[in-house]
Scaffold this motif. Structure first.
Motif, PDB file in Angstrom:
ATOM      1  N   GLU A  49     -58.415 -43.958 -38.887  1.00 17.05           N
ATOM      2  CA  GLU A  49     -59.295 -43.473 -39.699  1.00 17.05           C
ATOM      3  C   GLU A  49     -60.260 -44.318 -40.409  1.00 17.05           C
ATOM      4  O   GLU A  49     -61.431 -44.100 -40.597  1.00 17.05           O
ATOM      5  N   ASP A  87     -71.909 -43.653 -38.722  1.00 11.56           N
ATOM      6  CA  ASP A  87     -72.129 -42.289 -39.368  1.00 11.56           C
ATOM      7  C   ASP A  87     -73.148 -41.360 -38.823  1.00 11.56           C
ATOM      8  O   ASP A  87     -73.758 -40.413 -39.108  1.00 11.56           O
ATOM      9  N   PRO A 119     -69.320 -37.741 -35.314  1.00 11.34           N
ATOM     10  CA  PRO A 119     -68.152 -37.654 -35.500  1.00 11.34           C
ATOM     11  C   PRO A 119     -67.098 -38.405 -34.583  1.00 11.34           C
ATOM     12  O   PRO A 119     -65.848 -38.444 -34.957  1.00 11.34           O
ATOM     13  N   THR A 169     -53.181 -36.152 -39.724  1.00 10.64           N
ATOM     14  CA  THR A 169     -54.328 -36.055 -40.335  1.00 10.64           C
ATOM     15  C   THR A 169     -54.745 -35.832 -41.911  1.00 10.64           C
ATOM     16  O   THR A 169     -55.452 -35.811 -42.425  1.00 10.64           O
ATOM     17  N   PRO A 179     -59.485 -37.616 -43.576  1.00 11.24           N
ATOM     18  CA  PRO A 179     -60.543 -36.284 -43.015  1.00 11.24           C
ATOM     19  C   PRO A 179     -61.280 -36.829 -41.673  1.00 11.24           C
ATOM     20  O   PRO A 179     -61.710 -35.879 -41.072  1.00 11.24           O
ATOM     21  N   LYS A 180     -61.655 -37.876 -41.817  1.00  8.47           N
ATOM     22  CA  LYS A 180     -62.481 -38.371 -40.641  1.00  8.47           C
ATOM     23  C   LYS A 180     -61.560 -38.337 -39.185  1.00  8.47           C
ATOM     24  O   LYS A 180     -61.936 -37.823 -38.165  1.00  8.47           O
ATOM     25  N   ALA A 231     -59.107 -35.870 -38.643  1.00  7.44           N
ATOM     26  CA  ALA A 231     -59.116 -34.480 -38.765  1.00  7.44           C
ATOM     27  C   ALA A 231     -60.312 -34.150 -38.051  1.00  7.44           C
ATOM     28  O   ALA A 231     -60.413 -33.066 -36.933  1.00  7.44           O
ATOM     29  N   LYS A 232     -61.560 -34.357 -38.590  1.00  4.51           N
ATOM     30  CA  LYS A 232     -62.941 -33.889 -37.844  1.00  4.51           C
ATOM     31  C   LYS A 232     -62.982 -34.540 -36.649  1.00  4.51           C
ATOM     32  O   LYS A 232     -63.362 -33.755 -35.562  1.00  4.51           O
ATOM     33  N   TRP A 233     -62.605 -35.789 -36.295  1.00  6.54           N
ATOM     34  CA  TRP A 233     -62.665 -36.274 -34.828  1.00  6.54           C
ATOM     35  C   TRP A 233     -61.764 -35.635 -33.936  1.00  6.54           C
ATOM     36  O   TRP A 233     -62.228 -35.110 -32.638  1.00  6.54           O
ATOM     37  N   GLU A 268     -60.928 -32.359 -34.073  1.00 13.36           N
ATOM     38  CA  GLU A 268     -61.633 -30.999 -34.031  1.00 13.36           C
ATOM     39  C   GLU A 268     -62.632 -31.046 -33.093  1.00 13.36           C
ATOM     40  O   GLU A 268     -62.827 -30.281 -32.298  1.00 13.36           O
ATOM     41  N   GLU A 269     -63.523 -32.312 -33.233  1.00 14.86           N
ATOM     42  CA  GLU A 269     -64.622 -32.340 -32.261  1.00 14.86           C
ATOM     43  C   GLU A 269     -64.470 -32.678 -30.912  1.00 14.86           C
ATOM     44  O   GLU A 269     -65.101 -31.824 -30.048  1.00 14.86           O
TER      45      GLU A 269
END
Length: 312
Positions: free
Chosen positions: A229, A236, A239, A272, A276-277, A279-281, A283-284
């Motif tokens: 994480e 930045d 993702p 996750t 949050p990072k 989770a987004k990773w 997802e992407e």
């Protein structure tokens, strides 16, 4: 240091205890060895089990041949659809392909997370027509693979220009450096340095998570998930670990695929949560066709890990 853990192919509904060949996961490849542990035999006439082992029925072969794959045409992930026929896995009775005939071949096993790294890389760079997949049945591998292709007898390996490259991290770096297609390596010096640090960390990460299954998985694996994480906060401009999709993402995602399924399915724990990072990773990465093409039924991963780590 290589971390080895045997993960047998088995299902909870299958019959009597017996000693069978099991997967061995090392630091960057998949191999097999005979396990003296009593584990359940795989019922290979089950379509679900046969698919996991690469022993497809005619119906499954047709299903696999109908899969469509996508070649990325740019680093923005724009893609043109191409048809690829995924071959059935070769076993001890299979004849070898015409070895070292100038054809570039990537030897994989559909179930192996290390081989999956190389498969993703090949797909992302749009090399489906340039690099032929050769699937190996890890439960019954052909003798010629060890004798004539790769003496280590593990997957993945790459046959190119009369030589063999082995070990998954070496293979994905070689593919990125020696073949056309979107680059998976950064130009920025800071990102290059960070990429090497993260790729070197993959062994520590997987070793820690696997070891946690012997104790308190959520507590003991927490620090390495937190480390990931934190790493995802470094840049930045996207993702992914380095902002844009890279070899670093490929090196980690095949294990996150399995760990996320196992933690959720067994301990009802979302790895996750509070990250949050991460989770987004995830997802992407799951939006990337080159990766999606390599995924198998999540229940297969869950049942395999249950059989190995939760068996009494």
């Amino acid at each position: 240091m290589a971390f080895r853990t045997m993960i047998p192919h088995s299902r909870p509904h299958l019959a009597a205890a017996h000693s069978v060949t099991a997967h061995v996961f090392t630091a960057s490849n998949c191999c097999t060895k005979s396990s003296p542990l009593p584990i359940r035999l795989v019922q290979i006439n089950s379509i679900k089990a046969r698919r996991y082992l690469g022993l497809q029925t005619n119906t499954e072969k047709e299903r696999i041949r109908s899969l469509r794959t996508t070649s990325p045409s740019s680093s923005s992930l724009a893609a043109a659809s191409v048809q690829e026929n995924l071959p059935p896995s070769l076993d001890a009775t299979s004849e070898p392909p015409p070895l070292f005939d100038g054809t570039t071949r990537l030897y994989i096993a559909y179930v192996c997370p290390f081989a999956q790294r190389a498969w993703i890389t090949r797909n992302y760079k749009g090399l489906q027509d340039s690099i032929k997949l050769v699937a190996i049945n890890l439960q019954s591998r052909p003798a010629w693979y060890k004798e004539k292709v790769y003496a280590a007898n593990t997957v993945p390996s790459l046959e190119h220009n009369g030589k063999i490259i082995g070990e998954s991290l070496d293979v994905i770096k070689y593919l990125d450096s020696n073949f056309e297609g979107p680059s998976l390596s950064p130009n920025d010096p800071a990102k290059k340095e960070f990429a090497e640090e993260l790729i070197a960390y993959t062994d520590t990460f997987t070793k820690t998570v696997f070891s946690s299954f012997k104790g308190d998985p959520i507590k003991e694996s927490g620090p390495v998930f937190d480390h990931i994480e934190e790493a995802l906060h470094k840049f930045d401009d996207g993702p992914f670990f380095l902002g844009q999709f890279s070899l670093v993402d490929i090196a980690f995602i095949t294990f996150f695929e399995r760990f996320q399924i196992f933690f959720s399915g067994v301990w009802k724990h979302d790895i996750t949560a509070g990250r949050p990072k991460l989770a987004k990773w995830i997802e992407e990465v799951n939006k990337i066709d080159a990766y999606k093409q390599t995924k198998i039924d999540p229940n297969e991963h869950l049942e395999t890990f249950k059989a190995r780590f939760l068996a009494k």
